[in-house]
Design a protein around this motif. Structure first.
Motif, short mmCIF file in Angstrom:
data_model
loop_
_atom_site.label_atom_id
_atom_site.label_comp_id
_atom_site.label_asym_id
_atom_site.label_seq_id
_atom_site.Cartn_x
_atom_site.Cartn_y
_atom_site.Cartn_z
N ASN A 121 55.66 8.92 10.40
CA ASN A 121 56.90 9.59 10.20
C ASN A 121 56.48 10.44 8.82
OD1 ASN A 121 59.40 10.30 8.93
ND2 ASN A 121 60.40 10.02 11.00
N LYS A 122 56.84 11.68 8.60
CA LYS A 122 56.45 12.47 7.63
C LYS A 122 57.48 12.42 6.41
CE LYS A 122 52.88 14.16 10.19
NZ LYS A 122 53.12 13.40 11.27
N TYR A 123 58.63 11.90 6.79
CA TYR A 123 59.48 11.63 5.58
C TYR A 123 59.80 10.16 5.34
CZ TYR A 123 60.47 16.43 6.60
OH TYR A 123 60.61 17.87 6.56
N ASN A 124 59.67 9.49 6.19
CA ASN A 124 59.63 7.78 5.95
C ASN A 124 58.20 7.18 6.11
OD1 ASN A 124 60.02 5.18 6.11
ND2 ASN A 124 61.64 5.19 7.28
N ASP B 185 53.01 2.21 29.15
CA ASP B 185 54.21 1.63 29.88
C ASP B 185 55.29 2.57 29.69
OD1 ASP B 185 55.23 1.60 27.25
OD2 ASP B 185 56.01 -0.39 27.50
N ARG B 186 55.06 3.84 29.11
CA ARG B 186 56.12 5.21 29.16
C ARG B 186 57.11 5.07 28.19
NH1 ARG B 186 56.49 2.96 34.40
NH2 ARG B 186 58.85 2.84 34.22
N VAL B 187 57.33 4.06 27.37
CA VAL B 187 58.00 4.13 26.41
C VAL B 187 57.70 4.36 24.94
CG1 VAL B 187 59.94 2.41 25.36
CG2 VAL B 187 59.28 2.19 27.71
N ILE B 188 58.27 5.11 24.16
CA ILE B 188 58.13 5.32 22.66
C ILE B 188 58.94 4.46 21.77
CG2 ILE B 188 58.20 7.01 21.01
CD1 ILE B 188 58.26 9.17 23.22
N ARG B 189 58.16 3.99 21.02
CA ARG B 189 58.77 2.98 20.14
C ARG B 189 58.54 3.25 18.65
NH1 ARG B 189 56.50 0.40 24.17
NH2 ARG B 189 57.72 -1.61 25.40
N THR B 190 59.54 2.90 18.01
CA THR B 190 59.25 3.18 16.39
C THR B 190 59.34 1.83 15.62
OG1 THR B 190 61.66 3.44 16.03
CG2 THR B 190 60.34 5.53 16.17
N PHE B 191 58.29 1.74 14.73
CA PHE B 191 58.49 0.26 13.84
C PHE B 191 58.35 0.75 12.27
CE2 PHE B 191 56.47 -0.41 17.92
CZ PHE B 191 56.75 -1.65 18.07
N ASP B 192 58.92 -0.18 11.78
CA ASP B 192 58.99 -0.32 10.22
C ASP B 192 57.95 -1.36 9.84
OD1 ASP B 192 59.35 -0.65 7.29
OD2 ASP B 192 61.36 -0.35 7.43
N ARG C 45 50.36 11.62 23.88
CA ARG C 45 50.27 12.09 22.61
C ARG C 45 51.68 12.09 21.78
NH1 ARG C 45 45.30 13.57 19.67
NH2 ARG C 45 44.67 14.28 21.70
N LEU C 46 51.98 11.90 20.68
CA LEU C 46 52.98 12.00 20.23
C LEU C 46 53.03 12.68 18.93
CD1 LEU C 46 53.95 9.59 18.13
CD2 LEU C 46 54.45 8.58 20.35
N ALA C 47 54.00 13.41 18.23
CA ALA C 47 53.65 13.79 16.96
C ALA C 47 55.11 13.89 16.25
CB ALA C 47 53.18 15.20 16.94
N TRP C 48 55.34 13.35 15.15
CA TRP C 48 56.77 13.53 14.42
C TRP C 48 56.60 14.98 14.01
CZ3 TRP C 48 60.88 10.37 14.04
CH2 TRP C 48 60.34 8.96 14.10
N SER C 49 58.08 15.27 13.84
CA SER C 49 58.25 16.88 13.15
C SER C 49 57.88 16.90 11.89
CB SER C 49 59.48 17.20 13.67
OG SER C 49 59.65 18.70 12.93
N PRO C 50 57.03 17.73 11.35
CA PRO C 50 57.07 18.09 9.77
C PRO C 50 58.34 18.67 9.25
CG PRO C 50 55.83 19.85 11.05
CD PRO C 50 56.33 18.73 11.89
N HIS C 51 59.31 18.97 10.07
CA HIS C 51 60.40 19.44 9.50
C HIS C 51 61.82 18.83 9.70
CE1 HIS C 51 57.90 23.18 9.73
NE2 HIS C 51 57.46 22.84 10.95
N MET D 254 60.85 13.92 17.06
CA MET D 254 59.35 13.87 17.52
C MET D 254 58.94 14.80 18.75
SD MET D 254 58.49 10.15 18.64
CE MET D 254 59.57 9.37 17.52
N VAL D 255 58.00 15.08 19.20
CA VAL D 255 57.64 15.71 20.25
C VAL D 255 56.53 14.73 21.09
CG1 VAL D 255 55.94 17.13 19.52
CG2 VAL D 255 57.10 17.80 21.42
N SER D 256 56.62 14.45 22.32
CA SER D 256 55.74 13.78 23.12
C SER D 256 55.16 14.48 24.36
CB SER D 256 56.47 12.60 23.66
OG SER D 256 57.32 12.72 24.34
N ALA D 257 53.87 14.23 24.80
CA ALA D 257 53.23 14.98 25.81
C ALA D 257 53.02 13.84 26.76
CB ALA D 257 52.19 15.64 25.44
#
Length: 354
Positions: A224-227, A237-244, A265-271, A276-279
């Motif tokens: 993440n570009k902010y955190n 497995d098709r699921v996007i996960r976020t971790f601390d 592929r996924l990418a957090w927004s710089p804005h 985020m966006v995922s492909a």
């Protein structure tokens, strides 16, 4: 969708697309003949002009290309990851041959990432189970980190030039700190088993207990570009996960579900901190919020946020393999590419449901 630009790569199937960190009008695409199975590769350096997207320069390689990264110190240079295990540095002002060649990986190099903080190094990861740190001025690597399993993705932390992360086929995120002693673990500081249940019972927002997931290959991850303690990953497995990363056994802080096939592929927004966006191999690109800006419901344990899909772009007709955000402008422009021999540039804001 009104605002969409298209560029075709006849005979080449794109694997990755990246916006220049210097110009909002320049992008590069790494592509391979025959879907990267056999044959050569081609880099397309593209410019946005009043009459559409034009190829400013192309470079051919003897083997497939799987990824690329723009240099952070030279606006005209980029490095590509090759199927023969090499990395090649090209210069838009030079002739058709790479200005540097780096070749230590024993198998396909699948990811390359430039250090966005110190700007003087870049990373590569390979199917050979290693990650290597390079200087663009030296042909020998500066450091090798043994991951041990096929490593599809490597990245630098956006705030610390010494912190590196990897995502690999053993369903594990690893974080390395190059400031620590090498010791027995080669700077490994954090291991996150992406598919393990939380060590302390966690609940979904509606109070349901956390679902169990069998291990699966992780194909992509991003900070993440902010955190800068938050990392997202996804894969087979098709699921996007976020971790601390400060709580590696706490399980995911967020789940984003909706893709029908593997997320490539996924990418957090710089804005925006929550976007985020995922492909995916389901031929779609999806824009998400991770739910962090929504009020968390009161449940019996630490709630796992369910992300919300904000929009879906389904103009590709084959696997979507690459996606990237433009750093400039109003904050919505995205480039995507896929095995349909197409690169699409579009405004993510036009997808959002509000």
């Amino acid at each position: 969708m009104a605002s969409m630009l298209e560029f075709r790569t006849p005979g080449y199937n794109p694997y990755a697309v990246k916006y220049s960190p210097y110009y909002d009008s320049r992008i590069a695409v790494a592509a391979s003949a025959n879907y990267g199975i056999v044959g050569n590769g081609r880099v397309f350096c593209l410019g946005m002009t009043p009459s559409g997207i034009q190829a400013e320069k192309t470079f051919d390689t003897n083997d497939a290309l799987y990824d690329l990264s723009w240099s952070e110190i030279n606006e005209n240079q980029l490095v590509v990851a090759c199927g023969d295990g090499s990395l090649k540095l090209f210069d838009l002002g030079a002739n058709d041959f790479p200005v540097m060649n780096f070749h230590e990986h024993k198998r396909e190099t699948f990811c390359v990432a430039w250090n966005p903080v110190s700007k003087d190094t870049f990373l590569s990861s390979s199917w050979d189970g290693t990650v290597k740190l390079w200087s663009p001025t030296r042909t020998a690597s500066l450091k090798t980190l043994p991951v041990g399993s096929c490593t599809y993705s490597a990245a630098f932390n956006p705030s610390s030039p010494a912190i590196i992360s990897t995502a690999s086929s053993d369903s594990t995120i690893r974080v390395y700190d190059l400031r620590t002693p090498v010791s027995a673990k080669y700077h490994l500081t954090t291991t996150i088993p992406a598919h393990a249940p939380p060590a302390t019972g966690a609940f979904l927002p509606d109070g349901r207990t956390f679902p169990s997931f069998p291990p699966a290959e992780i194909l992509t991850h991003d900070w993440n570009k902010y955190n800068h303690a938050l990392v997202a990953c996804a894969g087979v497995d098709r699921v996007i996960r976020t971790f601390d990363v400060r709580n590696p056994t706490g399980g995911p802080v967020g789940l984003l579900r909706g893709h029908e096939y593997a997320v490539r592929r996924l990418a957090w927004s710089p804005h925006a901190a929550d976007v985020m966006v995922s492909a995916s191999y389901d031929m779609t690109v999806r824009v998400w919020t991770d739910g962090s800006t929504m009020a968390a419901p009161q449940t019996g344990g630490p709630p796992v946020r369910e992300g919300v899909q904000l929009g879906l772009m389904n103009r590709h007709t084959e696997f979507v393999t690459g996606v990237d955000w433009c750093l400039f402008g109003s904050g919505g422009w995205v480039a995507s590419c896929g095995w349909d021999e197409r690169v699409l540039l579009w405004d993510a804001h036009s997808l959002l449901r509000g």
